[in-house]
Write an enzyme that holds these catalytic residues in place. Structure first.
Site, PDB file in Angstrom:
ATOM      1  N   LYS A  88       0.846  -1.183   0.000  1.00  0.00           N
ATOM      2  CA  LYS A  88       0.000   0.000   0.000  1.00  0.00           C
ATOM      3  C   LYS A  88       0.889   1.243   0.000  1.00  0.00           C
ATOM      4  O   LYS A  88       1.941   1.260   0.651  1.00  0.00           O
ATOM      5  CB  LYS A  88      -0.877  -0.054   1.257  1.00  0.00           C
ATOM      6  CG  LYS A  88      -1.967   0.981   1.391  1.00  0.00           C
ATOM      7  CD  LYS A  88      -2.769   0.658   2.659  1.00  0.00           C
ATOM      8  CE  LYS A  88      -3.913   1.616   2.894  1.00  0.00           C
ATOM      9  NZ  LYS A  88      -4.682   1.218   4.109  1.00  0.00           N
ATOM     10  N   SER A 162      -9.330   0.990   3.458  1.00  0.00           N
ATOM     11  CA  SER A 162      -8.616   1.884   2.565  1.00  0.00           C
ATOM     12  C   SER A 162      -7.607   1.168   1.676  1.00  0.00           C
ATOM     13  O   SER A 162      -7.090   1.744   0.718  1.00  0.00           O
ATOM     14  CB  SER A 162      -7.881   2.964   3.382  1.00  0.00           C
ATOM     15  OG  SER A 162      -6.964   2.377   4.291  1.00  0.00           O
ATOM     16  N   SER A 186      -9.378  -1.637   7.506  1.00  0.00           N
ATOM     17  CA  SER A 186      -8.881  -1.518   6.139  1.00  0.00           C
ATOM     18  C   SER A 186      -8.151  -2.753   5.634  1.00  0.00           C
ATOM     19  O   SER A 186      -7.902  -2.879   4.434  1.00  0.00           O
ATOM     20  CB  SER A 186      -7.954  -0.306   6.019  1.00  0.00           C
ATOM     21  OG  SER A 186      -8.662   0.879   6.302  1.00  0.00           O
TER      22      SER A 186
END
Length: 611
Positions: A88, A162, A186
């Site tokens: 990420k 996310s 997330s």
């Protein structure tokens, strides 16, 4: 090194399949990984913010060759050798820009985040950095200047956030595994929406050094993978105490105990699906499947969980999110996504007094939650109560996002571990998942049960359509235990079995030794005991395999009287385990009972003998 060759990219391989290709198939990383290098002709894919190019790939492959040489060519010393992974884009990789989904925030770090460094040191190859809800603020995957990441099963729906891009590239079989972050869910919601595994570790197990904070006191680095085995392996490689992270914690000795054969699971007494009958049906089916597999399921009051979940966004913890973007907000607030900015600016509504009061209530609710989970091995919840289209999120971005955190927001506030696993497909073709939630440091116990669950459900891997590979290690000893073979008085129902059960040992399986063992009934032992001896000729002998916590193993061995002891036994399938053996001196006056094939059969023959 030679220039990267051109090849077709493997799709949907598990880590074990990558390992086998290099170990048994003679494959070379430069051939298998070449197609990951982005070119001007590569199709657009907004799951990525940056992808590996030819130069970055060659640099990593050169380093990989040096690591293999240093390991003496032993691939077992590089457990992730040549395995492609993604991170990420709020996690640092040396020389790669970190943007957290905000180009104006970008910086280029000089060193890897600790977790990335550990994965690369194990041989893993970074193939890209993934899209996310900006500054990791959201559970939807739509709050990014790079656009909403689409669900891998239906592009009209959200991917979850996310960690949206990280889940997408794993679900499509591009990366073997990926790193996300999980503050409020997330690392779990995107797993549920894309039919993959999401491991949210105990806070502090995986270092957050080199990770852009969302809520620094709550943040966890999470792992997405196609299988529970892969997620657990990655966590074991990446995890461990790190002095660079002030919130890092060492794993307490004996913290994780194996579950009993019949686990006791809690489910919320009142479930909220916001009218989504399809999500409710999948969860109901999952609970039936858990019961059918032998689990004991009971309902508990979910009120303290709900109240704690609400504190995360309806309390002063938003001030932590503001702290992460304060410098940018002071100079160029307009570059922050409007929804994200609206959330973090709520920090102005809370005082230091409010923060302390909220912390007191968090502690009170955490105590209630831990008390409610006492006596249970885990809590089972829907990973998400529903799923929404990208259009629906565009029309109502805050309310719908908050709904998705009903079963996730409380976990880090209450210091819990969690594992999201696929549960089934809805009637509309979208996947749905469940999450297993345990107390801190129960990560490996959750994984042990999670791999059994994944095998039981037999769902295809992610969105690849590939089946779960055969040979998933269901019978490996849980981390923190030793597998011990018992042959006589410690068998289930026998006089000394309590020495195992009182130490939380768990029966793993019943099997037999290899065919070169002899069994003897020892003389003058109380209670009666057998002795197992390796011999040039013999027969398979029945044994039970018990998983004994490492912390209890010494005390267990201390109770074993001479001439018995613990050695290494070979099983009929070739495995080697620790187990009871007998010194030769103990065979004086003993009776050879090998022909009975085991201690139980011998005792039964005594009871059947006419008197």
């Amino acid at each position: 090194m030679n220039a990267v060759a051109t090849s077709m990219r493997p799709v949907g391989w598990t880590i074990a399949q990558w390992q086998a290709a290099y170990r048994d198939g003679g494959a070379q990383p430069e051939a298998l990984l070449a197609a990951y290098a982005v070119t001007p002709d590569s199709p657009a894919d907004n799951a990525w913010i940056q992808r590996v190019d030819r130069a970055l790939l060659e640099e990593q492959l050169d380093d990989l060759q040096l690591m293999l040489a240093a390991a003496g060519g032993d691939l077992s010393r590089l457990p992730l050798y040549g395995v492609p992974f993604a991170i990420k884009d709020n996690i640092d990789a040396a020389g790669w820009p970190t943007t957290a989904g905000c180009p104006e925030f970008a910086y280029t770090p000089a060193e890897d985040a600790t977790v990335v460094q550990r994965l690369r040191a194990a041989g893993a190859i970074l193939i890209g950095k993934t899209n996310l809800d900006q500054f990791a603020t959201g559970l939807v995957g739509t709050r990014s200047p790079h656009g909403a990441v689409a669900n891998t099963f239906n592009p009209e729906y959200v991917s979850g956030g996310s960690s949206s891009g990280s889940a997408s590239v794993v679900a499509r079989g591009i990366a073997a595994f990926s790193l996300g972050t999980d503050t409020a869910g997330s690392g779990r919601v995107p797993a549920g929406f894309n039919n993959i595994v999401g491991l949210k570790p105990t806070k502090g197990w995986l270092s957050t050094a080199g990770v852009v904070p969302a809520c620094r006191t709550l943040d966890c680095v999470s792992i997405f993978a196609l299988t529970v085995d892969d997620a657990e392996l990655v966590a074991d490689v990446a995890g461990g105490f790190d002095e660079r992270d002030p919130y890092s914690r060492a794993v307490p000795a004996g913290a994780s105990l194996p579950w009993p054969k019949t686990p006791k699971l809690a489910v919320p007494a009142a479930l909220e699906f916001f009218g989504d009958a399809q999500a409710a049906a999948v969860f109901e089916d999952a609970v039936h499947a858990l019961k059918a597999a032998g689990a004991e399921v009971e309902v508990i009051d979910f009120t303290p969980f709900n109240e704690l979940a609400a504190l995360l966004y309806q309390g002063p913890w938003v001030a932590e999110r503001f702290a992460a973007v304060e410098a940018l907000w002071k100079t160029t607030p307009d570059v922050i996504d409007p929804i994200v900015r609206g959330i973090v600016e709520q920090a102005a509504n809370y005082s230091a007094l409010d923060a302390f009061k909220a912390e007191y209530r968090r502690a009170e609710l955490t105590r209630l939650i831990h008390q409610s989970l006492a006596g249970f091995d885990a809590l089972v919840v829907p990973t998400s109560p529903s799923i929404y289209t990208i259009a629906q999120l565009r029309d109502d971005p805050v309310t719908l996002n908050s709904r998705l955190g009903v079963y996730t927001n409380f976990a880090n506030l209450a210091d819990l571990s969690a594992l999201a696993v696929p549960a089934g497909m809805r009637s509309d073709g979208l996947p749905s998942g469940i999450t297993l939630i345990g107390l801190a440091w129960q990560d490996h116990a959750l994984a042990q049960f999670g791999r059994q669950w994944q095998t039981q459900r037999g769902l295809p891997l992610g969105a690849t359509g590939a089946p779960l590979p055969a040979g998933v290690a269901l019978n490996k000893a849980p981390v923190g235990t030793l597998r011990v073979a018992v042959v006589g008085a410690h068998l289930t129902g026998m006089p000394l079995n309590h020495q195992l059960t009182s130490r939380h040992a768990v029966l793993a399986e019943k099997t037999r030794t290899a065919a070169d063992y002899r069994l003897y009934a020892l003389a003058n032992t109380t209670p009666p005991k057998p002795g197992l001896v390796k011999s040039e000729s013999g027969a398979p002998i029945e044994v039970e395999l018990w998983d004994v916590p490492v912390t209890a193993f010494g005390a267990f061995v201390a109770e074993i009287p001479a001439p018995l002891g613990i050695g290494t036994l070979e099983l009929e399938d070739g495995r080697q385990v620790k187990g009871f053996i007998c010194e030769p001196r103990g065979l004086d006056g003993a009776r050879d009972i090998t022909a009975f094939g085991g201690w139980r059969a011998y005792l039964a023959s005594l009871n059947a003998t006419p008197r």
